[in-house]
Design a protein around this motif. Structure first.
Motif, PDB file in Angstrom:
ATOM      1  N   PRO A  31     -35.793  51.252  16.650  1.00 22.11           N
ATOM      2  CA  PRO A  31     -37.095  51.494  17.584  1.00 22.11           C
ATOM      3  C   PRO A  31     -38.433  53.126  16.832  1.00 22.11           C
ATOM      4  O   PRO A  31     -39.366  52.249  17.329  1.00 22.11           O
ATOM      5  CB  PRO A  31     -36.491  53.274  18.983  1.00 22.11           C
ATOM      6  CG  PRO A  31     -35.259  52.643  18.490  1.00 22.11           C
ATOM      7  CD  PRO A  31     -34.780  52.311  17.478  1.00 22.11           C
ATOM      8  N   SER A  32     -37.766  53.102  15.614  1.00 23.66           N
ATOM      9  CA  SER A  32     -39.091  53.940  14.868  1.00 23.66           C
ATOM     10  C   SER A  32     -40.221  53.076  14.649  1.00 23.66           C
ATOM     11  O   SER A  32     -41.113  53.018  14.291  1.00 23.66           O
ATOM     12  CB  SER A  32     -38.564  54.101  13.758  1.00 23.66           C
ATOM     13  OG  SER A  32     -38.318  53.605  13.091  1.00 23.66           O
ATOM     14  N   GLN A  33     -39.543  51.776  14.899  1.00 18.58           N
ATOM     15  CA  GLN A  33     -40.380  49.790  14.448  1.00 18.58           C
ATOM     16  C   GLN A  33     -41.580  49.828  16.128  1.00 18.58           C
ATOM     17  O   GLN A  33     -42.500  49.310  15.631  1.00 18.58           O
ATOM     18  CB  GLN A  33     -39.887  48.812  14.074  1.00 18.58           C
ATOM     19  CG  GLN A  33     -39.097  49.254  13.235  1.00 18.58           C
ATOM     20  CD  GLN A  33     -37.923  48.287  12.796  1.00 18.58           C
ATOM     21  OE1 GLN A  33     -38.052  46.918  13.947  1.00 18.58           O
ATOM     22  NE2 GLN A  33     -36.986  48.832  12.593  1.00 18.58           N
ATOM     23  N   GLU A  34     -41.409  51.150  16.994  1.00 16.72           N
ATOM     24  CA  GLU A  34     -42.217  50.615  18.738  1.00 16.72           C
ATOM     25  C   GLU A  34     -43.433  51.145  18.401  1.00 16.72           C
ATOM     26  O   GLU A  34     -43.387  52.800  17.859  1.00 16.72           O
ATOM     27  CB  GLU A  34     -41.390  50.716  19.557  1.00 16.72           C
ATOM     28  CG  GLU A  34     -40.210  49.532  19.921  1.00 16.72           C
ATOM     29  CD  GLU A  34     -40.429  48.886  20.318  1.00 16.72           C
ATOM     30  OE1 GLU A  34     -41.824  48.401  20.664  1.00 16.72           O
ATOM     31  OE2 GLU A  34     -39.647  47.223  20.108  1.00 16.72           O
ATOM     32  N   GLY A  35     -44.314  51.257  18.676  1.00 16.63           N
ATOM     33  CA  GLY A  35     -45.946  51.509  18.901  1.00 16.63           C
ATOM     34  C   GLY A  35     -46.257  52.426  17.780  1.00 16.63           C
ATOM     35  O   GLY A  35     -45.730  52.261  16.300  1.00 16.63           O
ATOM     36  N   SER A  36     -47.270  52.780  18.744  1.00 14.95           N
ATOM     37  CA  SER A  36     -47.549  53.885  16.506  1.00 14.95           C
ATOM     38  C   SER A  36     -47.376  55.334  17.563  1.00 14.95           C
ATOM     39  O   SER A  36     -48.350  55.821  18.478  1.00 14.95           O
ATOM     40  CB  SER A  36     -49.550  53.422  16.683  1.00 14.95           C
ATOM     41  OG  SER A  36     -49.759  54.053  15.878  1.00 14.95           O
ATOM     42  N   LEU A  37     -46.836  55.936  16.409  1.00 13.64           N
ATOM     43  CA  LEU A  37     -46.088  57.242  16.709  1.00 13.64           C
ATOM     44  C   LEU A  37     -48.135  58.175  16.176  1.00 13.64           C
ATOM     45  O   LEU A  37     -48.527  59.406  17.068  1.00 13.64           O
ATOM     46  CB  LEU A  37     -45.447  58.034  16.231  1.00 13.64           C
ATOM     47  CG  LEU A  37     -45.399  59.936  15.803  1.00 13.64           C
ATOM     48  CD1 LEU A  37     -45.091  59.972  16.946  1.00 13.64           C
ATOM     49  CD2 LEU A  37     -44.674  59.994  14.385  1.00 13.64           C
ATOM     50  N   ARG A  38     -48.619  57.909  15.020  1.00 14.10           N
ATOM     51  CA  ARG A  38     -50.272  58.791  15.616  1.00 14.10           C
ATOM     52  C   ARG A  38     -50.759  58.533  16.608  1.00 14.10           C
ATOM     53  O   ARG A  38     -51.403  59.546  16.649  1.00 14.10           O
ATOM     54  CB  ARG A  38     -51.490  57.950  14.104  1.00 14.10           C
ATOM     55  CG  ARG A  38     -52.379  58.454  13.703  1.00 14.10           C
ATOM     56  CD  ARG A  38     -52.814  57.553  12.763  1.00 14.10           C
ATOM     57  NE  ARG A  38     -52.085  57.972  10.796  1.00 14.10           N
ATOM     58  CZ  ARG A  38     -52.472  57.157   9.903  1.00 14.10           C
ATOM     59  NH1 ARG A  38     -53.264  56.217   9.908  1.00 14.10           N
ATOM     60  NH2 ARG A  38     -51.443  57.656   8.684  1.00 14.10           N
ATOM     61  N   THR A  39     -51.016  57.176  17.266  1.00 13.00           N
ATOM     62  CA  THR A  39     -51.909  57.030  18.550  1.00 13.00           C
ATOM     63  C   THR A  39     -51.283  57.772  19.364  1.00 13.00           C
ATOM     64  O   THR A  39     -52.214  58.599  20.119  1.00 13.00           O
ATOM     65  CB  THR A  39     -51.684  55.346  19.318  1.00 13.00           C
ATOM     66  OG1 THR A  39     -52.396  54.728  17.749  1.00 13.00           O
ATOM     67  CG2 THR A  39     -52.639  55.314  20.052  1.00 13.00           C
ATOM     68  N   ALA A  40     -50.283  58.113  19.038  1.00  6.00           N
ATOM     69  CA  ALA A  40     -49.620  58.813  20.622  1.00  6.00           C
ATOM     70  C   ALA A  40     -49.286  60.168  20.514  1.00  6.00           C
ATOM     71  O   ALA A  40     -50.022  61.153  21.157  1.00  6.00           O
ATOM     72  CB  ALA A  40     -48.084  58.701  20.927  1.00  6.00           C
ATOM     73  N   VAL A  41     -49.393  60.638  19.110  1.00  4.06           N
ATOM     74  CA  VAL A  41     -49.751  62.124  18.592  1.00  4.06           C
ATOM     75  C   VAL A  41     -51.224  62.256  19.207  1.00  4.06           C
ATOM     76  O   VAL A  41     -51.723  63.779  19.867  1.00  4.06           O
ATOM     77  CB  VAL A  41     -49.846  62.328  17.499  1.00  4.06           C
ATOM     78  CG1 VAL A  41     -49.953  63.932  17.282  1.00  4.06           C
ATOM     79  CG2 VAL A  41     -48.219  62.201  17.358  1.00  4.06           C
ATOM     80  N   ALA A  42     -52.236  61.563  18.613  1.00  5.77           N
ATOM     81  CA  ALA A  42     -53.787  62.040  19.299  1.00  5.77           C
ATOM     82  C   ALA A  42     -53.978  62.144  20.700  1.00  5.77           C
ATOM     83  O   ALA A  42     -54.900  62.474  21.219  1.00  5.77           O
ATOM     84  CB  ALA A  42     -54.406  60.669  18.300  1.00  5.77           C
ATOM     85  N   TYR A  43     -53.297  60.973  21.433  1.00  5.48           N
ATOM     86  CA  TYR A  43     -53.861  61.274  22.627  1.00  5.48           C
ATOM     87  C   TYR A  43     -53.012  62.822  23.169  1.00  5.48           C
ATOM     88  O   TYR A  43     -54.107  63.059  23.469  1.00  5.48           O
ATOM     89  CB  TYR A  43     -52.989  60.100  23.206  1.00  5.48           C
ATOM     90  CG  TYR A  43     -53.355  59.871  24.811  1.00  5.48           C
ATOM     91  CD1 TYR A  43     -54.569  59.597  25.287  1.00  5.48           C
ATOM     92  CD2 TYR A  43     -52.566  60.428  25.733  1.00  5.48           C
ATOM     93  CE1 TYR A  43     -55.480  59.802  26.638  1.00  5.48           C
ATOM     94  CE2 TYR A  43     -52.985  61.103  27.068  1.00  5.48           C
ATOM     95  CZ  TYR A  43     -54.412  60.540  27.528  1.00  5.48           C
ATOM     96  OH  TYR A  43     -54.811  61.298  29.468  1.00  5.48           O
ATOM     97  N   LEU A  44     -52.274  62.787  23.023  1.00  2.77           N
ATOM     98  CA  LEU A  44     -51.679  64.226  23.360  1.00  2.77           C
ATOM     99  C   LEU A  44     -52.178  65.633  22.856  1.00  2.77           C
ATOM    100  O   LEU A  44     -52.545  66.579  23.224  1.00  2.77           O
ATOM    101  CB  LEU A  44     -50.211  64.488  22.586  1.00  2.77           C
ATOM    102  CG  LEU A  44     -49.144  63.732  23.274  1.00  2.77           C
ATOM    103  CD1 LEU A  44     -47.752  63.943  22.497  1.00  2.77           C
ATOM    104  CD2 LEU A  44     -48.728  63.653  24.938  1.00  2.77           C
ATOM    105  N   ALA A  45     -53.229  64.776  21.491  1.00  2.00           N
ATOM    106  CA  ALA A  45     -54.120  66.189  20.899  1.00  2.00           C
ATOM    107  C   ALA A  45     -55.074  66.072  21.621  1.00  2.00           C
ATOM    108  O   ALA A  45     -56.391  67.366  22.067  1.00  2.00           O
ATOM    109  CB  ALA A  45     -54.578  66.151  20.101  1.00  2.00           C
ATOM    110  N   SER A  46     -55.837  65.078  22.937  1.00  2.00           N
ATOM    111  CA  SER A  46     -56.821  64.846  23.577  1.00  2.00           C
ATOM    112  C   SER A  46     -56.724  65.072  25.396  1.00  2.00           C
ATOM    113  O   SER A  46     -56.930  65.302  25.768  1.00  2.00           O
ATOM    114  CB  SER A  46     -57.439  63.401  23.231  1.00  2.00           C
ATOM    115  OG  SER A  46     -57.013  62.843  23.466  1.00  2.00           O
ATOM    116  N   SER A  47     -54.799  64.490  25.856  1.00  2.00           N
ATOM    117  CA  SER A  47     -55.016  64.838  27.152  1.00  2.00           C
ATOM    118  C   SER A  47     -55.444  65.915  27.733  1.00  2.00           C
ATOM    119  O   SER A  47     -55.074  67.299  26.891  1.00  2.00           O
ATOM    120  CB  SER A  47     -53.415  64.476  27.580  1.00  2.00           C
ATOM    121  OG  SER A  47     -53.091  65.098  28.623  1.00  2.00           O
ATOM    122  N   PRO A  48     -56.405  66.311  29.196  1.00  4.82           N
ATOM    123  CA  PRO A  48     -56.847  67.095  29.419  1.00  4.82           C
ATOM    124  C   PRO A  48     -55.016  68.313  30.010  1.00  4.82           C
ATOM    125  O   PRO A  48     -55.193  68.761  29.667  1.00  4.82           O
ATOM    126  CB  PRO A  48     -57.542  67.131  30.763  1.00  4.82           C
ATOM    127  CG  PRO A  48     -58.245  65.399  30.188  1.00  4.82           C
ATOM    128  CD  PRO A  48     -56.723  64.680  28.774  1.00  4.82           C
TER     129      PRO A  48
END
Length: 314
Positions: A282-299
């Motif tokens: 499953p490490s092939q699914e999605g973008s970890l970078r995108t996920a972590v970036a959102y978690l850094a900006s999520s209100p």
């Protein structure tokens, strides 16, 4: 004599770069969120709202099954990931349960549906096989772990979709609900491999381990499709703000897909053959970078991190 499995690496190699997984104690204020949080889109709103119907009981069940399997984990790094996964899933369950309370305050009672979901996880998938099925306890545990791994395949795909869903942004949805969905989706991408690694680590020897993985997906995919359709139909039929009782319509669903408000059938369906590849991870699914970036900006996530920081300084 102990029945614990012999320590061994997972069947599919885990990625070299390790990302730590930890729960974020978020909270959301639902006072100003309308029932139709995607304006003028009741079908898209309620198809996504099915998440709130399934996840409180489902993610509590994830945590319960993982607790049962924890003594069999012999990999220290995996054990840390599992505990982080359990903390995240427990938080997801609580936050989606608050949305059910919000729906009830707006006149949409979800109890008749969620009681069936509770029965599914508490009895049909409980500690012992239902109906007296003569299955050894270890095999029943492995089967339930295979179901969780299969479900997490879909949650990772949905998480990746919602993070990139420009159609939702164009529809000007309620920002609190959008943050909930994207915070949750980002954490699903972040921990997308944990349930799979847990299953591979505790699932016994090949080829039975792979065959059980296939069985888990063969059960999960149609049951999720059924529950989702049933849930969307229930919500539309009982929506107090619709002038007449509305029915779930595949035509309306597909219209919402074309507008980018829901994932495409192709996006969801293609997740199945990928998962069934023997070499899949499953490490092939999605973008970890995108996920972590959102978690850094999520209100909500930023507010939670700030609260933790203030508590540490006090």
């Amino acid at each position: 004599m102990s029945t614990s499995p012999t320590p061994r690496p997972p069947h599919s190699p885990r990625p070299q770069e390790h990302h730590p997984i930890a729960p974020r104690r978020v909270s959301f204020d639902w006072r100003d969120t309308p029932l139709h949080w995607i304006p003028d889109e009741p079908t898209a709103t309620h198809v996504i709202n099915v998440l709130h119907l399934l996840l409180p009981a489902g993610e509590r069940w994830f945590v319960k099954v993982f607790k049962e399997a924890l003594p069999q984990v012999r990999d220290g790094e995996l054990l840390k990931d599992i505990k982080g996964f359990m903390g995240q899933e427990a938080t997801h369950s609580v936050q989606h349960a608050y949305v059910l309370d919000h729906l009830a305050h707006q006149g949409l009672d979800t109890g008749p549906y969620t009681r069936h979901v509770d029965f599914l996880f508490a009895y049909l998938l409980g500690d012992k096989p239902p109906f007296g099925i003569p299955l050894p306890g270890q095999e029943w545990l492995r089967f339930r772990l295979s179901l969780i791994a299969a479900i997490e395949q879909f949650t990772a795909v949905l998480g990746n979709w919602v993070l990139a869903a420009d159609g939702l942004d164009r529809a000007t949805p309620d920002p609190v609900m959008l943050d909930l969905l994207r915070w949750h989706g980002a954490e699903e991408v972040e921990h997308r491999a944990v349930a799979f690694d847990m299953y591979e680590h505790t699932g016994g020897e090949a080829p039975a381990r792979y065959l059980r993985r296939v069985l888990g997906m063969s059960v999960t995919a149609p049951v999720l499709l059924y529950l989702w359709g049933w849930g969307a139909a229930y919500l539309l039929r009982h929506d107090p703000q619709l002038a007449t009782r509305s029915r779930y319509s595949l035509r309306e669903h597909n219209r919402a897909v074309r507008k980018g408000l829901l994932p495409t059938w192709r996006e969801l369906g293609s997740a199945i053959p990928r998962y069934l590849r023997r070499s899949y991870h499953p490490s092939q699914e999605g973008s970890l970078r995108t996920a972590v970036a959102y978690l850094a900006s999520s209100p909500a996530a930023r507010a939670a991190a700030g609260a933790v920081g203030r508590a540490a300084l006090s």
